[in-house]
Motif scaffolding. Structure first.
Motif, PDB file in Angstrom:
ATOM      1  N   THR A 154       0.852  -1.186   0.000  1.00  0.00           N
ATOM      2  CA  THR A 154       0.000   0.000   0.000  1.00  0.00           C
ATOM      3  C   THR A 154       0.886   1.232   0.000  1.00  0.00           C
ATOM      4  O   THR A 154       1.993   1.218   0.547  1.00  0.00           O
ATOM      5  N   ARG A 155       0.413   2.289  -0.609  1.00  0.00           N
ATOM      6  CA  ARG A 155       1.204   3.497  -0.764  1.00  0.00           C
ATOM      7  C   ARG A 155       0.560   4.667  -0.025  1.00  0.00           C
ATOM      8  O   ARG A 155      -0.661   4.810  -0.034  1.00  0.00           O
ATOM      9  N   ASN A 156       1.396   5.467   0.582  1.00  0.00           N
ATOM     10  CA  ASN A 156       0.917   6.686   1.231  1.00  0.00           C
ATOM     11  C   ASN A 156       0.642   7.718   0.151  1.00  0.00           C
ATOM     12  O   ASN A 156       1.558   8.176  -0.531  1.00  0.00           O
ATOM     13  N   GLU A 157      -0.629   8.065  -0.020  1.00  0.00           N
ATOM     14  CA  GLU A 157      -1.013   8.962  -1.100  1.00  0.00           C
ATOM     15  C   GLU A 157      -0.413  10.357  -0.962  1.00  0.00           C
ATOM     16  O   GLU A 157      -0.212  11.061  -1.945  1.00  0.00           O
ATOM     17  N   SER A 158      -0.097  10.751   0.267  1.00  0.00           N
ATOM     18  CA  SER A 158       0.436  12.098   0.493  1.00  0.00           C
ATOM     19  C   SER A 158       1.952  12.159   0.368  1.00  0.00           C
ATOM     20  O   SER A 158       2.545  13.221   0.409  1.00  0.00           O
ATOM     21  N   ARG A 202       5.405  10.179  -1.713  1.00  0.00           N
ATOM     22  CA  ARG A 202       5.857   9.213  -2.706  1.00  0.00           C
ATOM     23  C   ARG A 202       6.950   8.291  -2.190  1.00  0.00           C
ATOM     24  O   ARG A 202       7.385   7.392  -2.912  1.00  0.00           O
TER      25      ARG A 202
END
Length: 230
Positions: free
Chosen positions: A143-147, A149
């Protein structure tokens, strides 16, 4: 002491190691003298730990992994005896993992033949889909932190290192049982010139719904050069 699922562990151990002594273990070797006089901290003179890569034989890989898991549990239990503070145990496991990680890169590159990564996202996917699959037989989701990169989480639906562990010992709520994995990832990334902060955000052993490892890359990718086999 860590609380294990006794019936399951004993059955595995009897089938796998027979009459082998713990100090003769093929995956982890430490000093045969674990006790220490007075209040001196433990001295582990020689540690040579190898994560078991998947072999051509599924049964052989299963045996190697189970031996690794059982031995790791014995080590954590011993560390809990030797160190009163969870922080000291966590740091020990992280440093041990770091040492494994810096030696593991060459083996990983030789086995995987991966191509050069061009983004943090590709590196995170590589860790989850190739490295974890190769050495632990699992594939965490990413999962990636949208805020940001440079922050990614590995979500482990299964964690082989806790397969025989039922719960953390009483009074050890801050123990990060699998902190070795954070050190391995951190050490491996450093060998390809990527500095990262790696830590557990959630842990099922502590009552969380999932086990989550957060990887935060601390330097820009374009500032570092590294090569991988094409």
């Amino acid at each position: 002491m860590l609380r294990y699922v006794r019936v399951k562990e004993d059955r595995k151990a009897s089938n796998l190691v027979g009459k082998r002594k713990e100090t003769d273990h093929p995956i982890l070797h430490w000093s045969s003298t674990m006790s220490r006089p007075g209040n001196r901290r433990p001295e582990y003179h020689k540690i040579d730990w190898h994560l078991p890569a998947i072999s051509s034989s599924a049964s052989a890989h299963s045996m190697n992994r189970d031996l690794f898991v059982l031995t790791y549990g014995a080590l954590v239990a011993q560390l809990c005896k030797d160190y009163e503070k969870d922080e000291d145990v966590n740091n020990y496991l992280d440093k041990m993992g770091y040492g494994i990680g810096i030696r593991l890169v060459e083996d990983f590159l030789a086995r995987s033949y991966v191509k050069k990564c061009h983004s943090y996202s590709e590196i995170a996917d590589l860790i989850a889909q190739v490295a974890f699959k190769m050495y632990l037989g699992i594939t965490p989701s990413v999962t990636r932190n949208e805020s940001s990169r440079n922050e990614f989480s590995l979500i482990l639906d299964k964690n082989p290192l806790v397969e025989f562990v039922e719960e953390l010992p009483a009074g050890r709520s801050s123990l990060c049982y699998c902190n070795l994995l954070c050190g391995v990832i951190r050490g491996a990334l450093e060998m390809i010139h990527l500095t990262a902060d790696v830590k557990f955000l959630q842990d099922r052993l502590k009552g969380d719904k999932v086990t989550e490892i957060r990887i935060t890359f601390l330097k820009k990718l374009e500032d570092k050069k590294y090569r991988r086999k094409k």
